[in-house]
Design a protein around this motif. Sequence first.
Motif, PDB file in Angstrom:
ATOM      1  N   ASP A  71       0.815  -1.219   0.000  1.00 47.18           N
ATOM      2  CA  ASP A  71       0.000   0.000   0.000  1.00 47.18           C
ATOM      3  C   ASP A  71       0.849   1.269   0.000  1.00 47.18           C
ATOM      4  O   ASP A  71       0.327   2.380   0.093  1.00 47.18           O
ATOM      5  N   GLY A  72       2.186   1.110  -0.092  1.00 43.80           N
ATOM      6  CA  GLY A  72       3.083   2.256  -0.135  1.00 43.80           C
ATOM      7  C   GLY A  72       3.598   2.704   1.211  1.00 43.80           C
ATOM      8  O   GLY A  72       4.453   3.597   1.279  1.00 43.80           O
ATOM      9  N   SER A  73       3.104   2.131   2.292  1.00 46.23           N
ATOM     10  CA  SER A  73       3.584   2.508   3.622  1.00 46.23           C
ATOM     11  C   SER A  73       5.041   2.077   3.788  1.00 46.23           C
ATOM     12  O   SER A  73       5.492   1.119   3.171  1.00 46.23           O
ATOM     13  N   GLN A  74       5.773   2.807   4.629  1.00 44.03           N
ATOM     14  CA  GLN A  74       7.212   2.603   4.755  1.00 44.03           C
ATOM     15  C   GLN A  74       7.595   2.121   6.152  1.00 44.03           C
ATOM     16  O   GLN A  74       7.167   2.698   7.153  1.00 44.03           O
ATOM     17  N   THR A  75       8.412   1.092   6.163  1.00 43.86           N
ATOM     18  CA  THR A  75       8.964   0.553   7.401  1.00 43.86           C
ATOM     19  C   THR A  75      10.482   0.611   7.299  1.00 43.86           C
ATOM     20  O   THR A  75      11.051   0.209   6.284  1.00 43.86           O
ATOM     21  N   ILE A  76      11.118   1.114   8.335  1.00 45.49           N
ATOM     22  CA  ILE A  76      12.577   1.217   8.383  1.00 45.49           C
ATOM     23  C   ILE A  76      13.092   0.240   9.425  1.00 45.49           C
ATOM     24  O   ILE A  76      12.572   0.179  10.551  1.00 45.49           O
ATOM     25  N   LEU A  77      14.109  -0.523   9.049  1.00 40.35           N
ATOM     26  CA  LEU A  77      14.684  -1.525   9.934  1.00 40.35           C
ATOM     27  C   LEU A  77      16.064  -1.059  10.360  1.00 40.35           C
ATOM     28  O   LEU A  77      16.994  -1.030   9.555  1.00 40.35           O
ATOM     29  N   ASP A  78      16.177  -0.658  11.591  1.00 39.59           N
ATOM     30  CA  ASP A  78      17.387  -0.132  12.229  1.00 39.59           C
ATOM     31  C   ASP A  78      17.752   1.255  11.703  1.00 39.59           C
ATOM     32  O   ASP A  78      17.397   1.644  10.591  1.00 39.59           O
ATOM     33  N   ALA A  79      18.462   1.986  12.555  1.00 41.62           N
ATOM     34  CA  ALA A  79      18.792   3.388  12.281  1.00 41.62           C
ATOM     35  C   ALA A  79      20.295   3.606  12.382  1.00 41.62           C
ATOM     36  O   ALA A  79      20.764   4.493  13.080  1.00 41.62           O
ATOM     37  N   GLY A  80      21.045   2.745  11.674  1.00 46.09           N
ATOM     38  CA  GLY A  80      22.482   2.986  11.548  1.00 46.09           C
ATOM     39  C   GLY A  80      22.714   4.219  10.692  1.00 46.09           C
ATOM     40  O   GLY A  80      21.781   4.927  10.308  1.00 46.09           O
ATOM     41  N   SER A  81      23.950   4.477  10.324  1.00 49.84           N
ATOM     42  CA  SER A  81      24.261   5.703   9.584  1.00 49.84           C
ATOM     43  C   SER A  81      23.566   5.756   8.229  1.00 49.84           C
ATOM     44  O   SER A  81      23.399   6.836   7.662  1.00 49.84           O
ATOM     45  N   VAL A 172       1.213  -4.905  11.199  1.00 47.22           N
ATOM     46  CA  VAL A 172       1.594  -3.509  10.978  1.00 47.22           C
ATOM     47  C   VAL A 172       1.336  -3.176   9.516  1.00 47.22           C
ATOM     48  O   VAL A 172       1.895  -3.821   8.626  1.00 47.22           O
ATOM     49  N   ASP A 173       0.473  -2.233   9.264  1.00 42.65           N
ATOM     50  CA  ASP A 173       0.139  -1.806   7.899  1.00 42.65           C
ATOM     51  C   ASP A 173      -0.197  -2.991   6.997  1.00 42.65           C
ATOM     52  O   ASP A 173       0.250  -3.074   5.845  1.00 42.65           O
ATOM     53  N   GLY A 174      -0.981  -3.900   7.529  1.00 42.06           N
ATOM     54  CA  GLY A 174      -1.425  -5.049   6.756  1.00 42.06           C
ATOM     55  C   GLY A 174      -0.423  -6.177   6.641  1.00 42.06           C
ATOM     56  O   GLY A 174      -0.730  -7.226   6.059  1.00 42.06           O
ATOM     57  N   MET A 175       0.782  -5.999   7.183  1.00 43.26           N
ATOM     58  CA  MET A 175       1.799  -7.054   7.144  1.00 43.26           C
ATOM     59  C   MET A 175       1.786  -7.839   8.461  1.00 43.26           C
ATOM     60  O   MET A 175       1.782  -7.237   9.537  1.00 43.26           O
ATOM     61  N   LYS A 176       1.815  -9.160   8.341  1.00 44.43           N
ATOM     62  CA  LYS A 176       1.966 -10.001   9.528  1.00 44.43           C
ATOM     63  C   LYS A 176       3.426  -9.982   9.953  1.00 44.43           C
ATOM     64  O   LYS A 176       4.316 -10.221   9.133  1.00 44.43           O
ATOM     65  N   VAL A 177       3.669  -9.711  11.232  1.00 43.21           N
ATOM     66  CA  VAL A 177       5.040  -9.592  11.733  1.00 43.21           C
ATOM     67  C   VAL A 177       5.264 -10.609  12.837  1.00 43.21           C
ATOM     68  O   VAL A 177       4.439 -10.762  13.745  1.00 43.21           O
ATOM     69  N   ASN A 178       6.394 -11.311  12.742  1.00 43.58           N
ATOM     70  CA  ASN A 178       6.838 -12.203  13.810  1.00 43.58           C
ATOM     71  C   ASN A 178       8.289 -11.882  14.135  1.00 43.58           C
ATOM     72  O   ASN A 178       9.043 -11.391  13.287  1.00 43.58           O
TER      73      ASN A 178
END
Length: 313
Positions: A71-81, A172-178
């Motif tokens: 659906d275009g929603s954004q997920t960011i995994l970790d906040a390294g440089s 989260v935003d239609g995604m199943k998360v484990n």
Amino acid sequence: MKVCFWGVRGSIPSCLSGEQIQSKISAAVQRITAKDIESEDARECFIAHLPEWIYGTVGGNTACVQLYADDGSQTILDAGSGIRVLGKKCPIPENKHYNLFFSHYHWDHIQGLPFFDAIYNPSVSIDIYTTFPAAERILREQMMRPYFPVGWNAFTKNITFHVVHPNEEFVVDGMKVNCCKMNHPGNSYSFSFESHNKKFVYATDVELTEEDYEKRNPKQKKVFENADMVVIDSQYTAEEAKIKEKWGHSAFCTAIDFAELWNIKQLYLFHHEPTYDDKKLNSILQAARWYANNITTTDTGINLAIEGKEIEL
């Protein structure tokens, strides 16, 4: 789903050195023939066909991966440089919202957050998902003086923390998360995201052990089994992994064995050793593919995580 790499190094950012650039130029020059410089088209063709390790670079930013849902929603995994580059190159989503997941809170996975432009926008909202109840305190403390000149209160006020629990599925935003806990000093957690029969797994900072293979850990099953794409810590060669036992990272060969165990379709070697240059990482990729083709029975595709690369699932 679409996956974008913004930071792929482990431990500490590592930029190209002058010596490494000179080595690339030397390697390119040695490949030139008279036909390669006959015309502008010939020169362009020569450049385009250089090996990727000469023409480009794997990148030097620490861990940050972006996931676009259908659906275009954004997920960011970790906040390294790498999240700094993401913020510079990607426009803020139309809904001005991000999901941000943290695998753990070692420095190389949080150091980019104060440099993420969007987090200072008062109209932006961010939902942070973490297995660590102390996450807000940890992130606030890295911005206290003398460590950083701007405090947490300069961020958007629309930041919400969600404490999640291993082996308890949520959406989260239609995604199943484990998620599941992995072997790493101070603990690190791997996350899977499923949508429209596609499954993506982010599994940074893990030291795979015999236990991960012998028992087919039921707590890992929901996360890893039959995944379409897994981004996994493979920082070391086998020799280096023996020397650095209990440092919390894996060799590429153990990552491939793990992929075979869980029937993973595509494996992306990630969290690259900061002392390895592009030539070394290319040799690791070739060795990993040889290992997969000749030592294992896996059909898993073996790839390097490279900054700027996008993968459609």
